[in-house]
Scaffold this active site. Structure first.
Site, PDB file in Angstrom:
ATOM      1  CG  HIS A 227      45.413  31.393  57.478  1.00 17.08           C
ATOM      2  ND1 HIS A 227      46.432  31.613  58.359  1.00 17.08           N
ATOM      3  CD2 HIS A 227      45.615  32.298  56.465  1.00 17.08           C
ATOM      4  CE1 HIS A 227      47.215  32.589  57.919  1.00 17.08           C
ATOM      5  NE2 HIS A 227      46.736  33.029  56.766  1.00 17.08           N
ATOM      6  CG  HIS A 268      52.947  27.296  63.016  1.00 15.44           C
ATOM      7  ND1 HIS A 268      53.864  27.505  62.019  1.00 15.44           N
ATOM      8  CD2 HIS A 268      52.087  28.346  62.956  1.00 15.44           C
ATOM      9  CE1 HIS A 268      53.572  28.631  61.393  1.00 15.44           C
ATOM     10  NE2 HIS A 268      52.495  29.156  61.940  1.00 15.44           N
ATOM     11  CG  ASP A 323      45.257  30.767  66.107  1.00 16.00           C
ATOM     12  OD1 ASP A 323      45.133  31.999  66.011  1.00 16.00           O
ATOM     13  OD2 ASP A 323      45.608  30.040  65.162  1.00 16.00           O
TER      14      ASP A 323
HETATM   15  C1  MLT Z   1      50.076  33.117  60.636  1.00 21.73           C
HETATM   16  O1  MLT Z   1      50.311  33.955  61.516  1.00 21.73           O
HETATM   17  O2  MLT Z   1      49.911  33.429  59.446  1.00 21.73           O
HETATM   18  C2  MLT Z   1      49.894  31.692  61.034  1.00 21.73           C
HETATM   19  O3  MLT Z   1      50.693  31.337  62.141  1.00 21.73           O
HETATM   20  C3  MLT Z   1      49.989  30.717  59.894  1.00 21.73           C
HETATM   21  C4  MLT Z   1      51.306  30.614  59.182  1.00 21.73           C
HETATM   22  O4  MLT Z   1      52.301  31.217  59.527  1.00 21.73           O
HETATM   23  O5  MLT Z   1      51.349  29.836  58.198  1.00 21.73           O
END
Ligand code: MLT
Length: 389
Positions: A227, A268, A323
């Site tokens: 995460h 993702h 990221d």
């Molecule tokens: C987020 O910003 O929380 C991440 O991209 C992970 C997600 O959306 O599951």
């Protein structure tokens, strides 16, 4: 009026143990993630509102409307009035073990704020947490990095401007830092209802645990490499590539895949196109650090990793996520210790989580709040037995 008995999702056995992927759990009013267009805050695509004042973006998540100038001025003044952190919390932070990860410090900081200052009112505690966290995160940076004592807060500067002031990054370019961190903060606030940190925090809050403990649980989730800690791992991965030449980058990626390595920053759970949060940061990088070697490597990765990953039909999303580039920009403006990147993510995400906790605890079900989370697990390999003595 929607049909309350509408079937939303069919759970077949093969969907068990897949991390609740795509399981509908509840409703969310702050944001949604479209697989192609990505993140939207209360309906606005992030590609249209990434440049908002950080406080205006938080206001939007809390109130579900963009503020007028007068509402924004009042909201900023309210955050200023709430921003003082109990000096005992800063003192206790200074005794934490340096070998602890900055996210462990953040979790500790949230719990210390709760122990010393909670009101047990989700709105009050949520707003206080939003207003005070910049001081906590700046103190974590300064104390843990050995940069010196925390710098006194000047909250009238604005949430992020004050944060940059309190960081006092040695040798940092405050203008570029502020420019980047304002955008970084807005981009990381919220990502739908089901991202792990938000989900975990809301689940804990559903026990009527307080905001600080719930945010601490959320941050424990964000700490994980799958995460929020991915931004730290992603920068370290990019550094290993060691070239800006696109052909050499492509060869490096092919070798890494042959070695069964993960290509960090790509893919993702929900998105099926380039994450607009990445697109925005690639654009910002062209302004802030066009000649930075790591930025050039990141651009080559953007082009070539997508090309290579697309060759594998099993990969449903070969595109860069948030990221893939955020750490590159942070190091370019003077924040070169990647261990701290996830606390910067957390500083922002705590505000979005707070807005969602307030909805779940105070607003939903006509004010009754969402029931305590209690999902069902299917029994496996547990035949009934009799204990014989
Ligand atoms: C987020 O910003 O929380 C991440 O991209 C992970 C997600 O959306 O599951």
């Amino acid at each position: 009026m929607s049909d309350t008995n509408e079937v939303l999702f069919t759970i077949t056995r093969d969907k068990l143990n897949t991390g609740l992927r795509s399981f509908p759990v509840g409703t969310v009013r702050t944001s949604f993630v479209d697989p192609i267009e990505g993140l939207h805050y209360v309906g606005y695509p992030i590609s249209q509102i990434w440049h908002l004042d950080p406080e205006a973006a938080v206001y939007l998540l809390l109130h579900k409307e963009l503020p007028t100038d007068a509402q924004l001025a009042d909201f900023k003044a309210d955050l200023v009035a709430r921003s003082a952190v109990d000096p005992a919390v800063l003192d206790m932070l200074s005794h934490l073990p340096r070998q602890g990860h900055p996210m462990e410090w953040l979790i500790a900081g949230l719990n210390l704020m709760g122990m010393t200052g909670k009101t047990d009112d989700y709105i009050e505690d949520g707003l206080n947490a939003i207003a005070r966290l910049p001081t906590i995160v700046a103190a974590i940076y300064r104390i843990r990095s050995g940069w010196g004592a925390p710098i006194p807060s000047e909250p009238e500067r604005g949430l992020i401007e004050n944060f940059v002031h309190m960081l006092g990054v040695p040798g940092g370019n405050a203008d570029n830092l502020t420019r980047l961190l304002r955008v970084f903060y807005v981009l990381h606030l919220d990502h739908g209802g089901g991202n792990l940190s938000t989900f975990a925090a809301k689940a804990v809050a559903s026990t009527l645990s307080d905001t600080y403990a719930s945010l601490g649980a959320g941050m424990a989730g964000l700490y994980g490499p799958r995460h929020g800690r991915a931004n730290q791992d992603c920068l370290n991965f990019l550094k290993r590539v060691g070239t800006t030449d696109p052909d050499e980058v492509e060869a490096w990626i092919r070798q890494a895949l042959a070695n069964k390595e993960l290509i960090f920053g790509f893919g993702h759970a929900v998105l099926r196109a380039e994450d607009p949060r990445a697109t925005i940061q690639y654009g910002l990088g062209q302004d802030i650090c066009p000649d930075d070697p790591l930025f050039k490597t990141a651009l080559a990765m953007r082009e070539r990793a997508v090309k290579v990953l697309k060759e594998n039909p099993k990969i449903s999303n070969p595109y860069p996520n948030v990221d893939a580039i955020s750490g590159t920009l942070l190091q370019a403006v003077g924040l070169d210790d990647s261990d701290y990147y996830t606390v910067l993510f957390g500083l922002s995400r705590c505000s979005g989580i707070t807005a969602q906790i307030i909805d779940e605890r105070v607003n939903f079900r006509n004010g009754k709040g969402v029931a305590i989370y209690r999902c069902k697990y299917i029994t496996e390999d547990q035949p009934r037995r009799d204990y014989k003595g």
